[in-house]
Design an enzyme around this catalytic site. Structure first.
Site, short mmCIF file in Angstrom:
data_model
loop_
_atom_site.label_atom_id
_atom_site.label_comp_id
_atom_site.label_asym_id
_atom_site.label_seq_id
_atom_site.Cartn_x
_atom_site.Cartn_y
_atom_site.Cartn_z
N HIS A 72 5.39 -16.53 -14.17
CA HIS A 72 6.14 -15.71 -15.20
C HIS A 72 7.15 -14.69 -14.74
O HIS A 72 6.88 -14.08 -13.85
CB HIS A 72 4.90 -15.03 -16.07
CG HIS A 72 4.22 -15.94 -17.06
ND1 HIS A 72 3.87 -15.62 -18.12
CD2 HIS A 72 4.05 -17.28 -17.09
CE1 HIS A 72 3.14 -16.64 -18.95
NE2 HIS A 72 3.27 -17.45 -18.42
N TYR A 201 3.09 -8.48 -25.67
CA TYR A 201 2.42 -6.94 -25.89
C TYR A 201 2.82 -6.60 -27.02
O TYR A 201 3.87 -6.04 -26.91
CB TYR A 201 2.75 -6.10 -24.47
CG TYR A 201 2.11 -6.51 -23.29
CD1 TYR A 201 2.99 -7.25 -22.58
CD2 TYR A 201 0.92 -6.02 -22.93
CE1 TYR A 201 2.02 -7.74 -21.18
CE2 TYR A 201 0.25 -6.28 -21.65
CZ TYR A 201 0.91 -7.31 -20.66
OH TYR A 201 0.19 -7.41 -19.60
N PRO A 293 -6.83 -1.74 -19.22
CA PRO A 293 -6.12 -3.13 -18.73
C PRO A 293 -4.78 -3.33 -19.03
O PRO A 293 -4.11 -4.27 -18.73
CB PRO A 293 -7.17 -4.20 -19.47
CG PRO A 293 -7.98 -3.23 -20.56
CD PRO A 293 -7.95 -1.97 -20.13
N LYS A 297 -3.46 -4.11 -13.90
CA LYS A 297 -3.54 -3.70 -12.56
C LYS A 297 -4.85 -3.71 -11.94
O LYS A 297 -4.79 -3.70 -10.50
CB LYS A 297 -2.92 -2.30 -12.55
CG LYS A 297 -1.56 -2.17 -12.91
CD LYS A 297 -0.54 -2.60 -11.63
CE LYS A 297 0.63 -2.90 -11.94
NZ LYS A 297 1.13 -4.22 -11.80
N TYR A 389 5.29 -3.50 -13.05
CA TYR A 389 4.43 -4.45 -13.66
C TYR A 389 4.32 -5.66 -12.51
O TYR A 389 3.23 -6.15 -12.23
CB TYR A 389 5.15 -5.13 -14.80
CG TYR A 389 4.25 -5.99 -15.64
CD1 TYR A 389 3.36 -5.54 -16.49
CD2 TYR A 389 4.33 -7.44 -15.23
CE1 TYR A 389 2.49 -6.66 -17.24
CE2 TYR A 389 3.57 -8.43 -15.95
CZ TYR A 389 2.60 -7.96 -16.77
OH TYR A 389 1.63 -8.66 -17.64
P1 FAD Z 1 -16.34 -6.65 -9.74
O1 FAD Z 1 -15.60 -7.86 -10.12
O2 FAD Z 1 -16.82 -5.98 -10.84
O3 FAD Z 1 -17.26 -7.08 -8.79
C1 FAD Z 1 -18.36 -6.42 -8.26
C2 FAD Z 1 -19.65 -7.17 -7.94
O4 FAD Z 1 -20.63 -6.49 -7.39
C3 FAD Z 1 -20.15 -7.68 -9.22
O5 FAD Z 1 -20.41 -9.30 -8.85
C4 FAD Z 1 -21.36 -7.17 -9.32
O6 FAD Z 1 -22.44 -8.14 -9.81
C5 FAD Z 1 -21.84 -6.96 -8.00
N1 FAD Z 1 -22.84 -5.60 -7.85
C6 FAD Z 1 -22.91 -4.48 -8.72
N2 FAD Z 1 -23.78 -3.69 -8.27
C7 FAD Z 1 -24.42 -4.39 -7.20
C8 FAD Z 1 -25.52 -4.09 -6.67
N3 FAD Z 1 -26.11 -2.74 -6.77
N4 FAD Z 1 -25.72 -4.82 -5.42
C9 FAD Z 1 -25.17 -6.05 -5.29
N5 FAD Z 1 -23.92 -6.24 -5.99
C10 FAD Z 1 -23.81 -5.36 -6.96
N6 FAD Z 1 -7.16 -6.61 -13.71
C11 FAD Z 1 -6.15 -7.34 -13.44
O7 FAD Z 1 -5.42 -7.08 -12.25
N7 FAD Z 1 -5.18 -8.05 -14.39
C12 FAD Z 1 -5.55 -8.16 -15.59
O8 FAD Z 1 -5.03 -8.99 -16.45
C13 FAD Z 1 -6.95 -7.65 -15.93
N8 FAD Z 1 -7.44 -7.79 -17.15
C14 FAD Z 1 -8.73 -7.28 -17.13
C15 FAD Z 1 -9.45 -7.62 -18.75
C16 FAD Z 1 -10.65 -7.14 -18.75
C17 FAD Z 1 -11.36 -7.59 -20.49
C18 FAD Z 1 -11.48 -6.67 -17.87
C19 FAD Z 1 -12.89 -6.14 -18.21
C20 FAD Z 1 -10.98 -6.25 -16.60
C21 FAD Z 1 -9.68 -6.65 -16.50
N9 FAD Z 1 -9.09 -6.63 -15.32
C22 FAD Z 1 -7.79 -6.86 -15.11
C23 FAD Z 1 -9.78 -5.77 -14.16
C24 FAD Z 1 -10.41 -6.73 -13.10
O9 FAD Z 1 -11.16 -7.73 -13.68
C25 FAD Z 1 -11.18 -5.98 -12.05
O10 FAD Z 1 -10.29 -4.84 -11.75
C26 FAD Z 1 -11.83 -6.65 -10.88
O11 FAD Z 1 -12.81 -7.58 -11.35
C27 FAD Z 1 -12.44 -5.90 -9.92
O12 FAD Z 1 -12.98 -6.47 -8.96
P2 FAD Z 1 -14.10 -5.99 -7.82
O13 FAD Z 1 -14.52 -7.09 -6.97
O14 FAD Z 1 -13.76 -4.77 -7.40
O15 FAD Z 1 -15.20 -5.53 -8.84
C1 DHB Z 2 -4.45 -10.28 -19.55
C2 DHB Z 2 -5.33 -9.09 -19.28
C3 DHB Z 2 -4.37 -7.91 -19.31
O1 DHB Z 2 -4.93 -6.79 -19.28
C4 DHB Z 2 -2.92 -8.07 -19.34
O2 DHB Z 2 -2.30 -6.83 -19.44
C5 DHB Z 2 -2.32 -9.07 -19.46
C6 DHB Z 2 -3.26 -10.37 -19.43
C7 DHB Z 2 -5.26 -11.41 -19.23
O3 DHB Z 2 -6.57 -11.52 -19.58
O4 DHB Z 2 -4.84 -12.59 -19.54
#
Ligand code: FAD
Ligand code: DHB
Length: 396
Positions: A72, A201, A293, A297, A389
């Site tokens: 995009h 958005y 979100p 980021k 962004y």
């Molecule tokens: P997580 O994905 O949370 O992974 C952590 C892992 O550790 C999990 O699998 C969990 O089960 C495991 N764990 C937890 N506790 C324990 C334990 N005690 N022992 C062993 N394992 C454990 N980010 C973006 O960049 N762009 C987006 O568009 C965006 N949109 C989002 C939309 C939504 C609705 C949400 C909820 C989040 C969004 N995010 C977005 C954020 C992004 O999803 C997270 O920042 C990302 O998942 C972080 O990855 P992580 O591996 O650090 O953590």
């Molecule tokens: C999505 C999530 C976001 O928070 C965003 O800013 C853009 C896209 C997504 O899940 O597609």
């Protein structure tokens, strides 16, 4: 058993770190409390910065992303019933973002790990961290009723916001900064084509809305909702009607609708834990910080932490230098706070804040509209939005 780096958590942070270390010949074991299917079933991020794309390429897992992901070059902002395009590429000297779901990134990383045969323990129970303030840390856990002890040189806490790693640090050694927003996001997935080629958005008096996508035939849509709302309160009919009411009439008219197959509510928060290193324990990703979100980021910040941490660990083993590890927390936090600022700003600009103190209610909405009107007519303001962004550069 013994390994060089014990990684807690098999989300994108843990899997990517494991892959980059494996490529550098550094042994690592990942411990994940959930099952592989559970991890793949979590629907989350959808937008990757160029630097995250580059890192996935470097990790050797970018092939399917380049085939199936959508590049995009712009986004749209909607307010006062009109759509305005922000030309990300023109404003940033040609940079773009990649629309490719976190689920797919996770699947590609899991597949790569399986191919290499690198160890990963799913459904590891009662993971506990010991001795990371000394030279011989260990991690204990239970799998299928059997207790295990994993000895290691370093522990990477990649276990998300609710994980055990950050919680294992003595309270006096850590500072936490938090802001919880007075609303949530209700998100759905549906197999219908996107209404527009780019993300929309929307700032509307009824609340924020976001039209995103996963492919040319699958959409990811969000509406701002109340924190009291339950998923059961939101039928598909109610969701589509609410989304339409927050879009301009022409877009609402053309909006393809259909049954949703995923529906969830996420709270919004800003959170940072400082520092990110405690002896031989390093936090990365959501374990150390959360952004609301709106700026897309979260996943990108997790990848950025992993980039710094993997390089520091590789330097530790290859050059016998701890300079990178000693500097990890400072370097990572400097970039994190900028992403926190951007995500907070974009959240503040786009959402309806319930009436209360500060710029909320009707006054707040007028201020937002004025700022948006300024933004889409100012090259300087649009450039600031665009460069944040697509992702800020790294400190080497
Ligand atoms: P997580 O994905 O949370 O992974 C952590 C892992 O550790 C999990 O699998 C969990 O089960 C495991 N764990 C937890 N506790 C324990 C334990 N005690 N022992 C062993 N394992 C454990 N980010 C973006 O960049 N762009 C987006 O568009 C965006 N949109 C989002 C939309 C939504 C609705 C949400 C909820 C989040 C969004 N995010 C977005 C954020 C992004 O999803 C997270 O920042 C990302 O998942 C972080 O990855 P992580 O591996 O650090 O953590
Ligand atoms: C999505 C999530 C976001 O928070 C965003 O800013 C853009 C896209 C997504 O899940 O597609």
């Amino acid at each position: 058993t013994r390994t060089q780096v014990a990684i807690i958590g098999a989300g994108p942070s843990g899997l990517l770190l494991g892959q980059l270390l494996h490529q550098a010949g550094i042994d690592n074991v990942i411990l994940e409390q959930r099952s592989a299917d559970y991890v793949l079933g979590r629907v989350r991020a959808g937008v990757l910065e160029q630097v995250s794309v580059d890192l996935l390429d470097e990790a050797g897992v970018g092939a399917r992303m380049h085939r199936e992901g959508l590049v995009h070059h712009g986004i749209e902002l909607m307010f006062s019933g009109e759509r305005h395009r922000i030309d990300l590429a023109a404003l940033t000297g040609g940079k773009s973002v990649m629309v490719y779901g976190q689920t797919e990134v996770t699947r590609d990383l899991m597949d790569a790990r399986r191919e290499h045969g690198a160890p990963i323990v799913y459904e590891a129970e009662d993971v506990a961290l010991h001795g990371f303030d000394g030279h011989a840390p260990t991690v204990t856990f239970r799998k299928d009723g059997v207790e295990h002890t994993l000895a290691c040189d370093h522990i990477a806490g990649c276990d998300g916001f609710h994980g055990v790693a950050r919680a294992s640090v003595p309270v006096g050694a850590i500072r936490q900064f938090e802001r919880v927003y007075p609303f949530g996001w209700l998100g759905i997935l549906a197999d219908v084509p996107p209404v527009s080629d780019e993300l929309i958005y929307a700032n509307h008096a009824r609340g924020f809305a976001l039209c995103s996508m996963r492919s040319a035939s699958r959409v990811r849509l969000y509406v701002q909702c109340s924190l009291q709302d339950k998923v059961e309160d939101w039928s598909d009919e109610r969701f589509w009607a609410e989304l339409k009411s927050r879009l301009d009439p022409a877009t609402a008219e053309r909006l393809p609708t259909g049954p949703s197959f995923e529906k969830s509510i996420a709270p919004l928060r800003s959170f940072v834990a400082e520092p990110m290193r405690f002896g031989r324990l390093y936090l990365a990703g959501d374990a150390a910080h959360i952004v609301p979100p709106t700026g897309a980021k979260g996943l990108n910040l997790a990848a950025a932490d992993v980039r710094y941490l993997s390089r520091a660990l590789i330097e530790h083993y290859a050059d016998k230098s701890d300079a990178g590890l000693d500097d990890y927390s400072r370097k990572a936090l400097r970039r994190i706070w900028k992403a926190e600022r951007f995500s907070w700003w974009m959240t503040s600009l786009m959402h309806r804040f319930p009436a209360g103190p500060g710029d909320t209610g009707e006054v707040g909405h007028r201020m937002q509209t004025a700022e948006l009107d300024y933004l889409v007519h100012s090259q300087a303001a649009m450039t600031s939005l665009a460069e944040n962004y697509v992702g800020l550069p790294f400190e080497e």
